[in-house]
Design a protein around this motif. Sequence first.
Motif, PDB file in Angstrom:
ATOM      1  N   ILE A   1       0.854  -1.184   0.000  1.00  0.00           N
ATOM      2  CA  ILE A   1       0.000   0.000   0.000  1.00  0.00           C
ATOM      3  C   ILE A   1       0.892   1.237   0.000  1.00  0.00           C
ATOM      4  N   ASP A   2       0.323   2.362  -0.446  1.00  0.00           N
ATOM      5  CA  ASP A   2       1.056   3.631  -0.447  1.00  0.00           C
ATOM      6  C   ASP A   2       0.746   4.475   0.780  1.00  0.00           C
ATOM      7  N   VAL A   3      -0.508   4.383   1.252  1.00  0.00           N
ATOM      8  CA  VAL A   3      -1.012   5.226   2.339  1.00  0.00           C
ATOM      9  C   VAL A   3      -1.743   4.343   3.339  1.00  0.00           C
ATOM     10  N   ALA A   4      -1.649   4.691   4.608  1.00  0.00           N
ATOM     11  CA  ALA A   4      -2.395   3.994   5.652  1.00  0.00           C
ATOM     12  C   ALA A   4      -3.130   5.012   6.518  1.00  0.00           C
ATOM     13  N   ILE A   5      -4.425   4.804   6.682  1.00  0.00           N
ATOM     14  CA  ILE A   5      -5.190   5.548   7.687  1.00  0.00           C
ATOM     15  C   ILE A   5      -5.285   4.622   8.887  1.00  0.00           C
ATOM     16  N   ALA A   6      -4.582   4.978   9.943  1.00  0.00           N
ATOM     17  CA  ALA A   6      -4.324   4.011  11.004  1.00  0.00           C
ATOM     18  C   ALA A   6      -4.281   4.688  12.364  1.00  0.00           C
ATOM     19  N   LEU A   7      -4.185   3.871  13.404  1.00  0.00           N
ATOM     20  CA  LEU A   7      -4.200   4.380  14.770  1.00  0.00           C
ATOM     21  C   LEU A   7      -2.920   5.146  15.090  1.00  0.00           C
ATOM     22  N   THR A   8      -3.090   6.222  15.815  1.00  0.00           N
ATOM     23  CA  THR A   8      -2.005   7.151  16.134  1.00  0.00           C
ATOM     24  C   THR A   8      -0.837   6.473  16.824  1.00  0.00           C
ATOM     25  N   ASP A   9      -1.100   5.713  17.857  1.00  0.00           N
ATOM     26  CA  ASP A   9      -0.034   5.204  18.709  1.00  0.00           C
ATOM     27  C   ASP A   9       0.885   4.196  18.018  1.00  0.00           C
ATOM     28  N   PRO A  10       0.370   3.194  17.280  1.00  0.00           N
ATOM     29  CA  PRO A  10       1.310   2.297  16.606  1.00  0.00           C
ATOM     30  C   PRO A  10       2.088   2.976  15.487  1.00  0.00           C
ATOM     31  N   LEU A  11       1.449   3.937  14.783  1.00  0.00           N
ATOM     32  CA  LEU A  11       2.189   4.666  13.751  1.00  0.00           C
ATOM     33  C   LEU A  11       3.378   5.398  14.362  1.00  0.00           C
ATOM     34  N   ILE A  12       3.122   6.104  15.443  1.00  0.00           N
ATOM     35  CA  ILE A  12       4.195   6.877  16.077  1.00  0.00           C
ATOM     36  C   ILE A  12       5.231   5.971  16.723  1.00  0.00           C
ATOM     37  N   SER A  13       4.788   4.921  17.391  1.00  0.00           N
ATOM     38  CA  SER A  13       5.754   4.030  18.047  1.00  0.00           C
ATOM     39  C   SER A  13       6.587   3.281  17.017  1.00  0.00           C
ATOM     40  N   GLY A  14       6.014   2.953  15.861  1.00  0.00           N
ATOM     41  CA  GLY A  14       6.785   2.276  14.823  1.00  0.00           C
ATOM     42  C   GLY A  14       7.954   3.121  14.346  1.00  0.00           C
ATOM     43  N   ILE A  15       7.682   4.411  14.096  1.00  0.00           N
ATOM     44  CA  ILE A  15       8.762   5.315  13.678  1.00  0.00           C
ATOM     45  C   ILE A  15       9.755   5.503  14.820  1.00  0.00           C
ATOM     46  N   ALA A  16       9.255   5.695  16.031  1.00  0.00           N
ATOM     47  CA  ALA A  16      10.133   5.901  17.186  1.00  0.00           C
ATOM     48  C   ALA A  16      11.045   4.701  17.426  1.00  0.00           C
ATOM     49  N   ASN A  17      10.547   3.519  17.081  1.00  0.00           N
ATOM     50  CA  ASN A  17      11.332   2.305  17.299  1.00  0.00           C
ATOM     51  C   ASN A  17      12.178   1.919  16.085  1.00  0.00           C
TER      52      ASN A  17
ATOM     53  N   ALA B   1       4.798   4.293  29.313  1.00  0.00           N
ATOM     54  CA  ALA B   1       4.236   2.944  29.285  1.00  0.00           C
ATOM     55  C   ALA B   1       5.264   1.888  28.879  1.00  0.00           C
ATOM     56  N   GLY B   2       6.455   2.347  28.493  1.00  0.00           N
ATOM     57  CA  GLY B   2       7.501   1.411  28.118  1.00  0.00           C
ATOM     58  C   GLY B   2       7.418   0.911  26.691  1.00  0.00           C
ATOM     59  N   VAL B   3       6.612   1.568  25.855  1.00  0.00           N
ATOM     60  CA  VAL B   3       6.447   1.138  24.469  1.00  0.00           C
ATOM     61  C   VAL B   3       7.590   1.651  23.605  1.00  0.00           C
ATOM     62  N   VAL B   4       8.104   2.847  23.893  1.00  0.00           N
ATOM     63  CA  VAL B   4       9.239   3.403  23.147  1.00  0.00           C
ATOM     64  C   VAL B   4      10.276   3.902  24.138  1.00  0.00           C
TER      65      VAL B   4
ATOM     66  N   LYS C   1      11.874  13.515  12.382  1.00  0.00           N
ATOM     67  CA  LYS C   1      11.978  12.065  12.222  1.00  0.00           C
ATOM     68  C   LYS C   1      10.638  11.436  11.854  1.00  0.00           C
ATOM     69  N   PHE C   2       9.543  12.102  12.233  1.00  0.00           N
ATOM     70  CA  PHE C   2       8.228  11.474  12.146  1.00  0.00           C
ATOM     71  C   PHE C   2       7.402  11.890  10.928  1.00  0.00           C
ATOM     72  N   ILE C   3       7.768  12.952  10.246  1.00  0.00           N
ATOM     73  CA  ILE C   3       6.889  13.513   9.220  1.00  0.00           C
ATOM     74  C   ILE C   3       7.558  13.592   7.849  1.00  0.00           C
ATOM     75  N   ASN C   4       6.699  13.677   6.825  1.00  0.00           N
ATOM     76  CA  ASN C   4       7.153  14.026   5.477  1.00  0.00           C
ATOM     77  C   ASN C   4       6.867  15.503   5.276  1.00  0.00           C
ATOM     78  N   PRO C   5       7.877  16.354   5.358  1.00  0.00           N
ATOM     79  CA  PRO C   5       7.649  17.803   5.317  1.00  0.00           C
ATOM     80  C   PRO C   5       7.176  18.303   3.959  1.00  0.00           C
ATOM     81  N   LYS C   6       7.303  17.479   2.913  1.00  0.00           N
ATOM     82  CA  LYS C   6       6.830  17.879   1.585  1.00  0.00           C
ATOM     83  C   LYS C   6       5.305  17.804   1.487  1.00  0.00           C
ATOM     84  N   VAL C   7       4.690  17.129   2.476  1.00  0.00           N
ATOM     85  CA  VAL C   7       3.249  16.875   2.404  1.00  0.00           C
ATOM     86  C   VAL C   7       2.493  17.502   3.575  1.00  0.00           C
TER      87      VAL C   7
END
Length: 290
Positions: free
Chosen positions: A49-65, A266-269, A280-286
């Motif tokens: 897929i190119d785009v995901a509409i998804a839950l905030t916490d796993p998206l952020i924790s995935g990048i953080a990890n 919570a110990g997730v990241v 680290k978390f964003i695409n600044p072009k978009v």
Amino acid sequence: MPLRIGYVREHFSSPLLQFAQADEGRTISLVECPSGTGQLISRLTKNEIDVAIALTDPLISGIANGSEAYKLIGSYVKTPLNWAVVAGKDSTYEKISDLKDTTIGISRIGSGSQTMAYVMGFQQGWSSESMNFQVNNDIRGLIDSVNDGSTSAFMWEWFTTKPWLNSGEVRFIGSVPTPWPSWLIAAQTSADADALKEFLTTLSSYVRAFDSAESRATKNVDFIRAAFSYNEEDIKSWMKTVGYFPECANLPKDVILETLDVLKKAGVVKAPEGGFTLDKFINPKVVKLT
């Protein structure tokens, strides 16, 4: 070529579904991910897929990890998600505190169901190292696991799970609302920025129409009932609790920072030396940080 949009077929996706119906495959192609955000992130990583509409916490924790496969490009639902804590119909668990040192069912590693279990444990004073999980893939597998005793409970969005509560197949023993806005939008780092911006602009128009007072009072109920077979009372109850970001290409900085703060506690990241940087978390072009 149409953008491949990964989504979970739930009532939250109604504006996206309305967009897709009108678009007829010209600019977007929907890819259903019934297992939730863990599956969405996996498909982003595998270029499915190119785009995901998804839950905030796993998206952020995935990048953080450490994931470099995707970046945040926008926002979607600004209200919290209310996670039901769900036990088997004949189990002995009556309240959240009863779940300490048991095995919690999750859909996938890194999913919202796992992240929120950690948040629940943090709120209860449990250590993240002491929590045990069993992967059960989807809502059907999760329900089966609490009824066959292989897990004690699982967490899933309240209204999505309510039909199984109404049928007597499960029990709700509590709930844990997210301490952050519930849905964001992410995209592969290689996705075309102009196509992404066009998608967000059009999606915003459908979000604003769906979120309007007129639509809430009239056609939203009929649309959700036809699309998801929910009863009218549950639809109206949900509509009272949900709100959307009117401009999907805008993302408040505090959403990222405050979510990271809770996930760290919570110990997730684990923050790197010197802390996280928003770049680290964003695409600044978009996306535009606000």
